[in-house]
Motif scaffolding. Structure first.
Motif, short mmCIF file in Angstrom:
data_model
loop_
_atom_site.label_atom_id
_atom_site.label_comp_id
_atom_site.label_asym_id
_atom_site.label_seq_id
_atom_site.Cartn_x
_atom_site.Cartn_y
_atom_site.Cartn_z
N MET A 21 -139.29 131.17 -14.38
CA MET A 21 -139.31 131.59 -15.69
C MET A 21 -139.72 130.16 -16.47
N PRO A 22 -140.42 130.03 -17.68
CA PRO A 22 -140.57 129.08 -18.37
C PRO A 22 -139.08 128.69 -18.90
N GLY A 23 -138.65 127.54 -19.01
CA GLY A 23 -137.75 126.73 -19.62
C GLY A 23 -136.30 127.09 -18.65
N THR A 24 -136.67 127.13 -17.23
CA THR A 24 -135.45 127.21 -16.57
C THR A 24 -135.16 125.85 -15.66
N GLY A 25 -135.95 124.85 -16.31
CA GLY A 25 -135.90 123.20 -15.72
C GLY A 25 -136.57 122.92 -14.71
N LYS A 26 -137.85 123.68 -14.39
CA LYS A 26 -138.60 123.27 -13.25
C LYS A 26 -139.06 121.99 -13.10
N THR A 27 -139.55 121.53 -14.48
CA THR A 27 -140.20 120.32 -14.57
C THR A 27 -139.30 119.32 -14.54
N PHE A 28 -138.26 119.21 -15.12
CA PHE A 28 -136.97 118.26 -14.91
C PHE A 28 -136.52 118.00 -13.47
N LEU A 29 -136.37 119.35 -12.79
CA LEU A 29 -135.90 119.38 -11.26
C LEU A 29 -137.16 118.58 -10.23
N ILE A 30 -138.30 118.85 -10.69
CA ILE A 30 -139.33 118.11 -9.83
C ILE A 30 -139.25 116.72 -10.30
N ALA A 31 -139.35 116.20 -11.33
CA ALA A 31 -139.23 114.84 -11.65
C ALA A 31 -137.95 114.24 -11.07
N LEU A 32 -137.03 114.81 -11.07
CA LEU A 32 -135.75 114.08 -10.43
C LEU A 32 -135.84 114.13 -8.89
N LEU A 33 -136.36 115.11 -8.29
CA LEU A 33 -136.96 115.06 -6.96
C LEU A 33 -137.81 113.93 -6.77
N VAL A 34 -138.73 113.64 -7.38
CA VAL A 34 -139.79 112.76 -7.39
C VAL A 34 -138.90 111.31 -7.31
N LYS A 35 -138.03 111.31 -8.34
CA LYS A 35 -137.20 109.98 -8.48
C LYS A 35 -136.39 109.71 -7.31
N ILE A 36 -135.67 110.68 -6.84
CA ILE A 36 -134.87 110.50 -5.52
C ILE A 36 -135.57 110.05 -4.30
N LEU A 37 -136.89 110.86 -4.31
CA LEU A 37 -137.52 110.48 -2.79
C LEU A 37 -138.54 109.27 -3.08
N TYR A 38 -138.73 108.63 -4.12
CA TYR A 38 -139.44 107.29 -4.58
C TYR A 38 -138.35 106.30 -4.15
N ASP A 39 -137.01 106.59 -4.64
CA ASP A 39 -136.01 105.68 -4.33
C ASP A 39 -135.92 105.43 -2.93
N GLN A 40 -135.97 106.50 -2.20
CA GLN A 40 -135.81 106.53 -0.79
C GLN A 40 -137.00 106.07 -0.03
N GLY A 41 -137.99 105.36 -0.63
CA GLY A 41 -139.24 104.92 -0.12
C GLY A 41 -140.37 106.00 0.31
N GLN A 42 -140.16 107.35 -0.16
CA GLN A 42 -140.94 108.16 0.38
C GLN A 42 -142.01 108.56 -0.46
N SER A 43 -143.25 109.15 -0.09
CA SER A 43 -144.15 109.53 -0.73
C SER A 43 -144.08 110.88 -1.39
N VAL A 44 -144.92 111.29 -2.55
CA VAL A 44 -144.93 112.63 -3.09
C VAL A 44 -146.13 113.03 -3.69
N LEU A 45 -146.84 113.87 -3.45
CA LEU A 45 -148.06 114.73 -3.74
C LEU A 45 -147.76 115.59 -4.70
N LEU A 46 -148.16 115.49 -5.87
CA LEU A 46 -147.92 116.78 -6.95
C LEU A 46 -149.12 117.30 -7.34
N THR A 47 -149.52 118.51 -7.32
CA THR A 47 -150.50 118.98 -7.76
C THR A 47 -150.54 120.37 -8.81
#
Length: 109
Positions: A21-47
């Motif tokens: 649902m809106p306001g449940t923190g999906k955007t923050f969670l996805i951004a945090l995942l991207v940061k963690i994966l980027y820090d590990q040297g992985q690539s991320v595709l967001l659509t």
């Protein structure tokens, strides 16, 4: 809960869908995942279905990479924003926009 979603996403083999649902923190969670994966040297595709949602994700990711000395060096070169119409991209995200003449080969990516 967000901690469990983060754990499940990091444990996923190929992909994980995040919905809620809106306001449940999906955007923050996805951004945090991207940061963690980027820090590990992985690539991320967001659509996304909408330009606005993708631009909001880019802004949130950039917020996570900001520190006391501004944006972490290199991250601005790691984001590529695709769109067939640059006018549909938020002005704050246009520096990341891919235009057809930007790369001469796949290796340039």
């Amino acid at each position: 809960d967000q901690k469990m979603a983060l754990f499940l996403c990091l444990k996923a083999d190929n992909y994980r869908l995040i919905w809620g649902m809106p306001g449940t923190g999906k955007t923050f969670l996805i951004a945090l995942l991207v940061k963690i994966l980027y820090d590990q040297g992985q690539s991320v595709l967001l659509t996304s279905y909408t330009h606005t949602a993708l631009d909001n994700m880019i802004k949130r990711i950039m917020d996570l990479f900001k520190g006391q000395c501004g944006v972490r060096p290199g991250i601005e070169n790691a984001i590529i924003r695709f769109s067939s119409d640059v006018n549909m991209v938020d002005e704050s995200c246009r520096d990341f926009h891919y235009s057809r003449g930007s790369f001469s080969s796949v290796e340039d990516f």
